[in-house]
Design a protein around this motif. Structure first.
Motif, PDB file in Angstrom:
ATOM      1  N   LYS A   1       0.807  -0.973  -0.500  1.00 32.78           N
ATOM      2  CA  LYS A   1      -0.136   0.146  -0.174  1.00 32.78           C
ATOM      3  C   LYS A   1       1.285   1.019  -0.201  1.00 32.78           C
ATOM      4  N   VAL A   2       0.433   2.417  -0.814  1.00 27.06           N
ATOM      5  CA  VAL A   2       1.377   3.625  -0.343  1.00 27.06           C
ATOM      6  C   VAL A   2       0.391   4.867   0.512  1.00 27.06           C
ATOM      7  N   GLU A   3       1.258   4.750   2.168  1.00 25.80           N
ATOM      8  CA  GLU A   3       0.706   5.408   2.730  1.00 25.80           C
ATOM      9  C   GLU A   3       0.195   7.037   1.968  1.00 25.80           C
ATOM     10  N   SER A   4      -0.643   6.886   2.971  1.00 23.30           N
ATOM     11  CA  SER A   4      -2.004   8.399   2.820  1.00 23.30           C
ATOM     12  C   SER A   4      -2.395   8.762   1.178  1.00 23.30           C
ATOM     13  N   SER A   5      -2.831   7.201   1.124  1.00 19.41           N
ATOM     14  CA  SER A   5      -3.456   6.852  -0.187  1.00 19.41           C
ATOM     15  C   SER A   5      -4.006   5.485  -0.370  1.00 19.41           C
ATOM     16  N   ASP A   6      -4.731   4.748  -0.693  1.00 18.79           N
ATOM     17  CA  ASP A   6      -5.616   4.017  -1.364  1.00 18.79           C
ATOM     18  C   ASP A   6      -5.685   3.499  -2.775  1.00 18.79           C
ATOM     19  N   GLU A   7      -3.926   3.782  -3.112  1.00 18.54           N
ATOM     20  CA  GLU A   7      -3.690   2.696  -3.993  1.00 18.54           C
ATOM     21  C   GLU A   7      -2.733   1.995  -3.604  1.00 18.54           C
ATOM     22  N   LYS A   8      -2.566   0.583  -4.058  1.00 27.43           N
ATOM     23  CA  LYS A   8      -1.804  -0.591  -3.932  1.00 27.43           C
ATOM     24  C   LYS A   8      -1.667  -1.206  -5.150  1.00 27.43           C
ATOM     25  N   MET A   9       0.040  -2.084  -5.231  1.00 23.98           N
ATOM     26  CA  MET A   9       0.471  -2.187  -5.793  1.00 23.98           C
ATOM     27  C   MET A   9       0.924  -3.803  -5.825  1.00 23.98           C
ATOM     28  N   LYS A  10       1.024  -4.362  -7.093  1.00 23.60           N
ATOM     29  CA  LYS A  10       1.508  -6.095  -6.914  1.00 23.60           C
ATOM     30  C   LYS A  10       2.606  -6.004  -6.718  1.00 23.60           C
ATOM     31  N   ILE A  11       3.799  -6.672  -5.906  1.00 23.81           N
ATOM     32  CA  ILE A  11       5.528  -6.705  -6.452  1.00 23.81           C
ATOM     33  C   ILE A  11       4.771  -8.196  -7.541  1.00 23.81           C
ATOM     34  N   VAL A  12       5.854  -8.061  -8.507  1.00 24.15           N
ATOM     35  CA  VAL A  12       5.311  -9.316  -9.610  1.00 24.15           C
ATOM     36  C   VAL A  12       7.202 -10.082 -10.286  1.00 24.15           C
ATOM     37  N   GLY A  13       8.098  -8.724  -9.955  1.00 24.63           N
ATOM     38  CA  GLY A  13       9.121  -9.246 -10.132  1.00 24.63           C
ATOM     39  C   GLY A  13      10.374  -7.995  -9.812  1.00 24.63           C
ATOM     40  N   PHE A  14      11.034  -8.556  -9.447  1.00 21.59           N
ATOM     41  CA  PHE A  14      12.800  -7.753  -8.738  1.00 21.59           C
ATOM     42  C   PHE A  14      14.126  -7.366  -9.915  1.00 21.59           C
ATOM     43  N   MET A  15      14.343  -6.346  -9.939  1.00 19.93           N
ATOM     44  CA  MET A  15      15.261  -5.850 -11.111  1.00 19.93           C
ATOM     45  C   MET A  15      16.499  -5.844  -9.873  1.00 19.93           C
ATOM     46  N   HIS A  16      18.078  -5.850 -10.150  1.00 18.31           N
ATOM     47  CA  HIS A  16      18.501  -5.021  -9.987  1.00 18.31           C
ATOM     48  C   HIS A  16      19.695  -3.616  -9.870  1.00 18.31           C
ATOM     49  N   ASN A  17      20.450  -3.342  -8.509  1.00 17.68           N
ATOM     50  CA  ASN A  17      20.803  -1.558  -9.155  1.00 17.68           C
ATOM     51  C   ASN A  17      20.302  -0.702  -9.829  1.00 17.68           C
ATOM     52  N   GLU A  18      19.016  -0.553  -9.042  1.00 21.76           N
ATOM     53  CA  GLU A  18      17.727   0.151  -9.554  1.00 21.76           C
ATOM     54  C   GLU A  18      17.423   1.028  -8.992  1.00 21.76           C
ATOM     55  N   THR A  19      18.050   2.605  -8.100  1.00 24.07           N
ATOM     56  CA  THR A  19      17.348   3.467  -6.589  1.00 24.07           C
ATOM     57  C   THR A  19      17.723   4.775  -7.735  1.00 24.07           C
ATOM     58  N   TYR A  20      17.280   5.792  -7.416  1.00 19.72           N
ATOM     59  CA  TYR A  20      16.833   6.753  -7.803  1.00 19.72           C
ATOM     60  C   TYR A  20      16.663   8.369  -6.009  1.00 19.72           C
ATOM     61  N   ASN A  21      16.673   9.399  -6.053  1.00 19.36           N
ATOM     62  CA  ASN A  21      17.301   9.668  -4.865  1.00 19.36           C
ATOM     63  C   ASN A  21      17.553   9.583  -3.714  1.00 19.36           C
ATOM     64  N   HIS A  22      18.509   7.910  -4.232  1.00 20.96           N
ATOM     65  CA  HIS A  22      18.775   7.285  -2.717  1.00 20.96           C
ATOM     66  C   HIS A  22      18.038   6.367  -2.094  1.00 20.96           C
ATOM     67  N   VAL A  23      16.901   6.197  -2.572  1.00 20.38           N
ATOM     68  CA  VAL A  23      15.810   5.240  -2.120  1.00 20.38           C
ATOM     69  C   VAL A  23      15.751   3.761  -2.882  1.00 20.38           C
ATOM     70  N   ALA A  24      15.176   3.227  -3.157  1.00 18.91           N
ATOM     71  CA  ALA A  24      14.655   1.985  -3.510  1.00 18.91           C
ATOM     72  C   ALA A  24      13.476   2.381  -5.288  1.00 18.91           C
ATOM     73  N   THR A  25      13.846   1.622  -6.555  1.00 23.46           N
ATOM     74  CA  THR A  25      12.866   2.329  -7.392  1.00 23.46           C
ATOM     75  C   THR A  25      12.007   0.839  -7.470  1.00 23.46           C
ATOM     76  N   VAL A  26      10.800   1.436  -7.715  1.00 25.04           N
ATOM     77  CA  VAL A  26       9.614   0.904  -7.876  1.00 25.04           C
ATOM     78  C   VAL A  26       9.516   1.119  -9.685  1.00 25.04           C
ATOM     79  N   TYR A  27       9.415   0.969 -10.108  1.00 20.11           N
ATOM     80  CA  TYR A  27       8.584   1.131 -11.799  1.00 20.11           C
ATOM     81  C   TYR A  27       7.343   0.556 -12.029  1.00 20.11           C
ATOM     82  N   ALA A  28       6.525   1.386 -12.505  1.00 14.84           N
ATOM     83  CA  ALA A  28       5.061   1.142 -12.227  1.00 14.84           C
ATOM     84  C   ALA A  28       4.489   1.414 -13.401  1.00 14.84           C
TER      85      ALA A  28
END
Length: 374
Positions: A159-186
């Motif tokens: 879940k995304v904090e302060s939101s009703d948005e939900k996402m399902k993790i279907v895969g992992f990738m390596h060395n993908e960070t942005y602004n010093h935090v992990a990246t999520v591709y959607a």
């Protein structure tokens, strides 16, 4: 070289202490280099990994993703420009995610950057585990594998904090960070639902995104800006420099490295100058019996070269040992090319620092030196 080696062997302890200090300096240079590379990667790895040459932003956004809002529809016009091969929209939004469960503590919340992109576009990175996102599954996302250490796994719903948005993790990738935090591709529509959820946050732009990534060599950015009003086209490197804090981080690390290099030059110069003063009589006698200034100068330079090269190699080895024992997730990465470059720079700086000692040798008067022999 023969005389230099004999003297290094004779004065083991003295030269060992000098070498130890230079080992520590070179070690610190390589550690700072690794830290700088690690922070650099952490702040912009996902952007750097994208196979694009140019980026189109909103005019006046100063090449910043956070300031730019443009329409995805601009891609049609960009495609028509000379030397453009492929284009793809990209959006970025920072959110806090957590597992979809009843009881959630603050320790279960993690900051990430969601990058919105079209599934199957050239922006989507290679999946190391699981499957990639698809237009037919709008809630599916792929995440950086660093989130595995936080307990996330394939099939988890987040879940995304302060939101009703939900996402399902279907895969992992390596060395993908942005602004010093992990990246999520959607999918880009999922990004829009998070980034532009508030009324009028899209500034009235249809199908808003933050940027359009462009593949193509030798583009005329100024001509594209002229042909398509409202766009600002820059190289990918310029866009990376426009990321918040990226340029400042690099500047700080670079400044520290420059100071370290200057300090190493002063330390080596002072040590060998003092040694030269202590051996003025010996040098004077050698000049009296026929030794040339060039011969004695090469001896000093050879000593500095041997000592510096050995110290740099030991410092590099220690830096790689540190890289092995550092905890997983520490922003530290030793780039072999940078290690080689800084090693060569340290060696050059050290050898050049011996010029002061060589200059002192040329001024030694053999007769005065002999007269001071006790």
């Amino acid at each position: 070289m023969f005389l230099a080696l004999k003297e290094l062997k004779h004065g083991k302890l003295r030269f060992l202490m000098i070498g130890l200090i230079f080992v520590l300096i070179s070690w610190l240079v390589f550690l700072l280099s690794g830290l700088g590379t690690g922070l650099n990667t952490l702040s912009a790895a996902s952007f750097k990994n994208i196979d694009a040459n140019y980026v189109a932003f909103e005019k006046g956004a100063r090449a910043s993703m956070s300031r730019s809002i443009i329409s995805e529809d601009a891609m049609d016009q960009i495609k028509e420009q000379k030397n453009v091969n492929k284009v793809a929209p990209l959006g970025a939004v920072s959110v806090t995610i957590m597992k979809d469960k009843k009881h959630i503590n603050d320790d279960d919340k993690y900051d990430v950057t969601v990058l919105g992109a079209e599934p199957n576009s050239f922006l989507i990175p290679k999946v190391t585990e699981g499957k990639t996102i698809s237009a037919s599954r709008p809630n599916d996302v792929i995440v950086n594998d660093s989130l595995k250490d936080k307990g996330f796994k394939i099939g988890d719903t987040v879940k995304v904090e302060s939101s009703d948005e939900k996402m399902k993790i279907v895969g992992f990738m390596h060395n993908e960070t942005y602004n010093h935090v992990a990246t999520v591709y959607a999918p880009v529509d999922k990004f829009r639902s998070m980034r532009f959820a508030a009324p009028k946050s899209d500034d009235g732009v249809k199908n808003p995104v933050n940027a359009i990534m462009i593949q193509g060599d030798d583009l005329n950015a100024k001509q594209i800006e002229k042909n398509i009003p409202g766009l600002e086209v820059v190289t990918k490197d310029t866009a990376i420099q426009g990321m918040p804090g990226h340029k400042e981080e690099n500047g700080t690390i670079t400044m520290m490295l420059v100071f370290l290099l200057a300090i190493s030059a002063v330390v080596i110069a002072v040590f060998f100058y003092v040694l030269t003063l202590q051996k003025s009589n010996q040098f004077g006698i050698m000049k009296a019996i026929g030794a040339s200034n060039g011969f004695l100068g090469r001896t000093i330079v050879s000593q500095v070269f041997i000592l510096s090269l050995s110290s740099i190699l030991v410092g590099a080895l220690l830096a790689y040992l540190v890289a092995v024992i550092l905890p997983e997730g520490t922003p530290f990465s030793l780039d072999p090319k940078l290690v080689l470059i800084y090693g060569i720079v340290l060696l050059i700086v050290s050898v050049l620092s011996s010029i002061l000692s060589v200059r002192k040798i040329t001024k030694i008067d053999p007769l005065q030196a002999i007269g001071r022999v006790e």
